[in-house]
Enzyme design. Sequence first.
Site, PDB file in Angstrom:
ATOM      1  N   LEU A  36      -4.975   3.444  10.956  1.00  0.00           N
ATOM      2  CA  LEU A  36      -4.925   4.578  11.889  1.00  0.00           C
ATOM      3  C   LEU A  36      -5.173   4.107  13.318  1.00  0.00           C
ATOM      4  CD1 LEU A  36      -6.876   6.979   9.537  1.00  0.00           C
ATOM      5  CD2 LEU A  36      -4.467   7.176  10.166  1.00  0.00           C
TER       6      LEU A  36
ATOM      7  N   GLY B 127       0.821  -1.212   0.000  1.00  0.00           N
ATOM      8  CA  GLY B 127       0.000   0.000   0.000  1.00  0.00           C
ATOM      9  C   GLY B 127       0.850   1.256   0.000  1.00  0.00           C
TER      10      GLY B 127
ATOM     11  N   GLU C  91      -2.399  -2.916  -6.296  1.00  0.00           N
ATOM     12  CA  GLU C  91      -3.325  -1.855  -6.734  1.00  0.00           C
ATOM     13  C   GLU C  91      -2.540  -0.659  -7.265  1.00  0.00           C
ATOM     14  OE1 GLU C  91      -6.259  -0.823  -3.810  1.00  0.00           O
ATOM     15  OE2 GLU C  91      -5.556   1.233  -3.816  1.00  0.00           O
TER      16      GLU C  91
ATOM     17  N   ILE D 134       5.706   2.634   5.802  1.00  0.00           N
ATOM     18  CA  ILE D 134       5.898   1.246   6.229  1.00  0.00           C
ATOM     19  C   ILE D 134       5.889   0.283   5.033  1.00  0.00           C
ATOM     20  CG2 ILE D 134       4.884  -0.624   7.596  1.00  0.00           C
ATOM     21  CD1 ILE D 134       4.305   1.621   9.718  1.00  0.00           C
TER      22      ILE D 134
ATOM     23  N   LYS E 248       1.453  11.148  17.127  1.00  0.00           N
ATOM     24  CA  LYS E 248       1.662  12.452  17.787  1.00  0.00           C
ATOM     25  C   LYS E 248       2.617  12.329  18.975  1.00  0.00           C
ATOM     26  CE  LYS E 248      -1.557  14.242  15.078  1.00  0.00           C
ATOM     27  NZ  LYS E 248      -1.126  14.870  13.841  1.00  0.00           N
TER      28      LYS E 248
ATOM     29  N   GLY F 207      -8.180  -0.178  -1.745  1.00  0.00           N
ATOM     30  CA  GLY F 207      -8.140  -1.617  -2.011  1.00  0.00           C
ATOM     31  C   GLY F 207      -7.767  -2.445  -0.807  1.00  0.00           C
TER      32      GLY F 207
ATOM     33  N   GLY G 193       2.708   4.532   1.685  1.00  0.00           N
ATOM     34  CA  GLY G 193       3.244   5.012   2.957  1.00  0.00           C
ATOM     35  C   GLY G 193       4.616   4.487   3.306  1.00  0.00           C
TER      36      GLY G 193
HETATM   37  N1  COA Z   1      -5.258   9.289  16.126  1.00  0.00           N
HETATM   38  C1  COA Z   1      -4.954  10.560  15.773  1.00  0.00           C
HETATM   39  N2  COA Z   1      -4.142  10.880  14.743  1.00  0.00           N
HETATM   40  C2  COA Z   1      -3.588   9.861  14.059  1.00  0.00           C
HETATM   41  C3  COA Z   1      -3.841   8.510  14.382  1.00  0.00           C
HETATM   42  C4  COA Z   1      -4.709   8.245  15.463  1.00  0.00           C
HETATM   43  N3  COA Z   1      -5.003   6.996  15.818  1.00  0.00           N
HETATM   44  N4  COA Z   1      -3.148   7.730  13.531  1.00  0.00           N
HETATM   45  C5  COA Z   1      -2.488   8.543  12.706  1.00  0.00           C
HETATM   46  N5  COA Z   1      -2.760   9.830  13.017  1.00  0.00           N
HETATM   47  C6  COA Z   1      -2.265  11.019  12.344  1.00  0.00           C
HETATM   48  C7  COA Z   1      -0.760  10.984  12.157  1.00  0.00           C
HETATM   49  O1  COA Z   1      -0.089  11.541  13.268  1.00  0.00           O
HETATM   50  C8  COA Z   1      -0.598  11.827  10.898  1.00  0.00           C
HETATM   51  O2  COA Z   1      -0.749  13.184  11.259  1.00  0.00           O
HETATM   52  P1  COA Z   1       0.108  14.328  10.499  1.00  0.00           P
HETATM   53  O3  COA Z   1      -0.382  14.272   9.062  1.00  0.00           O
HETATM   54  O4  COA Z   1      -0.306  15.563  11.215  1.00  0.00           O
HETATM   55  O5  COA Z   1       1.527  13.923  10.650  1.00  0.00           O
HETATM   56  C9  COA Z   1      -1.830  11.464  10.075  1.00  0.00           C
HETATM   57  O6  COA Z   1      -2.813  11.007  11.024  1.00  0.00           O
HETATM   58  C10 COA Z   1      -1.571  10.358   9.050  1.00  0.00           C
HETATM   59  O7  COA Z   1      -1.048   9.240   9.734  1.00  0.00           O
HETATM   60  P2  COA Z   1       0.052   8.280   9.101  1.00  0.00           P
HETATM   61  O8  COA Z   1       0.342   7.209  10.083  1.00  0.00           O
HETATM   62  O9  COA Z   1       1.205   9.100   8.590  1.00  0.00           O
HETATM   63  O10 COA Z   1      -0.757   7.668   7.941  1.00  0.00           O
HETATM   64  P3  COA Z   1      -0.391   7.451   6.409  1.00  0.00           P
HETATM   65  O11 COA Z   1      -0.190   8.733   5.702  1.00  0.00           O
HETATM   66  O12 COA Z   1       0.671   6.408   6.337  1.00  0.00           O
HETATM   67  O13 COA Z   1      -1.775   6.893   5.885  1.00  0.00           O
HETATM   68  C11 COA Z   1      -3.779   5.598   5.912  1.00  0.00           C
HETATM   69  C12 COA Z   1      -2.433   5.872   6.573  1.00  0.00           C
HETATM   70  C13 COA Z   1      -4.437   4.511   6.708  1.00  0.00           C
HETATM   71  C14 COA Z   1      -4.654   6.829   5.888  1.00  0.00           C
HETATM   72  C15 COA Z   1      -3.474   5.129   4.463  1.00  0.00           C
HETATM   73  O14 COA Z   1      -2.772   3.944   4.501  1.00  0.00           O
HETATM   74  C16 COA Z   1      -4.714   4.934   3.645  1.00  0.00           C
HETATM   75  O15 COA Z   1      -5.093   5.832   2.932  1.00  0.00           O
HETATM   76  N6  COA Z   1      -5.358   3.788   3.730  1.00  0.00           N
HETATM   77  C17 COA Z   1      -6.581   3.570   2.974  1.00  0.00           C
HETATM   78  C18 COA Z   1      -6.931   2.174   2.862  1.00  0.00           C
HETATM   79  C19 COA Z   1      -5.842   1.403   2.198  1.00  0.00           C
HETATM   80  O16 COA Z   1      -5.034   0.827   2.859  1.00  0.00           O
HETATM   81  N7  COA Z   1      -5.822   1.333   0.874  1.00  0.00           N
HETATM   82  C20 COA Z   1      -4.837   0.603   0.127  1.00  0.00           C
HETATM   83  C21 COA Z   1      -3.684   1.486  -0.145  1.00  0.00           C
HETATM   84  S1  COA Z   1      -3.139   1.358  -1.823  1.00  0.00           S
END
Ligand code: COA
Length: 434
Positions: free
Chosen positions: A315, A217, A240, A221, A363, A338, A219
């Site tokens: 998240l 996906g 995807e 990780i 955070k 996806g 990001g």
């Molecule tokens: N509570 C509060 N804030 C949270 C949080 C929580 N539990 N978890 C993360 N955050 C905040 C982070 O601190 C970060 O804040 P910032 O932008 O101010 O730094 C923000 O939310 C994004 O978190 P991050 O861990 O950096 O997420 P990411 O950018 O790696 O995206 C998803 C994670 C889940 C949103 C992303 O993987 C996604 O869009 N998933 C959709 C579904 C999917 O997996 N689709 C397939 C991918 S192709």
Amino acid sequence: MDFSAQYQQKLTDAASLAARVENGWTIGMDAALAQAPGFAEALAARAAKNEVSGVWVHTLLDVYPFAFYLDESLSGKLNGMSWFSGGGARKAVNAGFADLIPGYYRDMPGHIRRAWDYDAVVLAASPMDKHGYFSLSCTSSYSEAMLDKTGRVYIEVNRELPRAVCGTQVHISRVDAIIENDHSLPVLPTAAPDALSTTIGGYIAELIPDGACIQLGIGAIPDAVGAALKTKHDLGIHTEMFTDSMVELIECGAVNNSKKQIHRYQSVTTFAYGSQRIYDYIDDNPGIAILPVDYVNDPAVICRNDNMISINAALEVDLFGQVCAESVGTKHMSGTGGQVDYVRGACQSKGGKSFIAFSSTAKGDTINKIKPVLTPGAIVTTSKNDVDYIVTEYGVAHLRGESLASRARQLIAIAHPNFRDELRFEAKKRGMLI
Ligand code: COA
């Protein structure tokens, strides 16, 4: 048939094309690099002059600074509708002037064919070939469904877009108008994986055998997992979104697609987005197939490859193993995309595994991402019945087929140490720790 003459006949400029748009039109665009920024800018200029009203533009993963997601003053004249999210759409949906269509990515072509009609579909493409075809370049996604549901097809040609030989092609005979807009392509910023992502990537890489087929996906990780897979052999790609780390795995020889059951010796994706390195890789390359999402993301297709491995982010997760990847409470962050398609496809594959991986806190360690219960309003993306592996920097929990007590114990063990006592207390209070 003189395709060049047809091309010249249909060629216009962005302002003239935007001038064809009428009040109340619904306009379709597809994901990422398939979007048409020249047309969008000209249309926004008309909206700013009050020349249109009630126009909606559909996108998925917006990658350009579209005024319909950034400029609230256009609302009512020109609005955005997202099938997933993106930088601009996320803010506009939360601000209340853009809308979102929920759904599994694999289902979107079906939703479009059943429920939507487009007054125009505008797609970016690489230059027309000698047979009169435009390659939709890095995106296939739901373009074919949109093309089936529109009376007007507009193409925005950009010479910088690579030509995908195994991807969606649109013949000039289907095209109503063409504009040309050469510009360098947007890139997804990447950073070298940090220590935490590298630790998580290492845990997951240990569980991936040689010969596996992978989906990564978006990001840090998933990128770190990609980096950790460089020492593997005979990997395949069925994904995807095709990303930079996948090109690296191909170039270093870890991926050769030789062990796949379908599309052997070929990587499969529904769109690509990343750096110029990806775009150069795709150009004229039969080694990558960019195919419609209702095929690529269908779990029944995904699972045909043995040892299918999916890696996605989240998240927050509760003690049942319910995965929220779309919102922070009620605040919208993303669509479903996806994730579920690949969790299910991987779990149905012989030897397959699905990983949901994230840092244990957010955070600066103040927010725990493994929660006794999900935050009110949090959206369940992957259900407790579908979830397989959960991974944080503290280890790996395997939840599929496990009891509630086992799930709670395993999840507490991979939570941040600062929050484990509280989680244990809450789990005991609910009778979960038998
Ligand atoms: N509570 C509060 N804030 C949270 C949080 C929580 N539990 N978890 C993360 N955050 C905040 C982070 O601190 C970060 O804040 P910032 O932008 O101010 O730094 C923000 O939310 C994004 O978190 P991050 O861990 O950096 O997420 P990411 O950018 O790696 O995206 C998803 C994670 C889940 C949103 C992303 O993987 C996604 O869009 N998933 C959709 C579904 C999917 O997996 N689709 C397939 C991918 S192709």
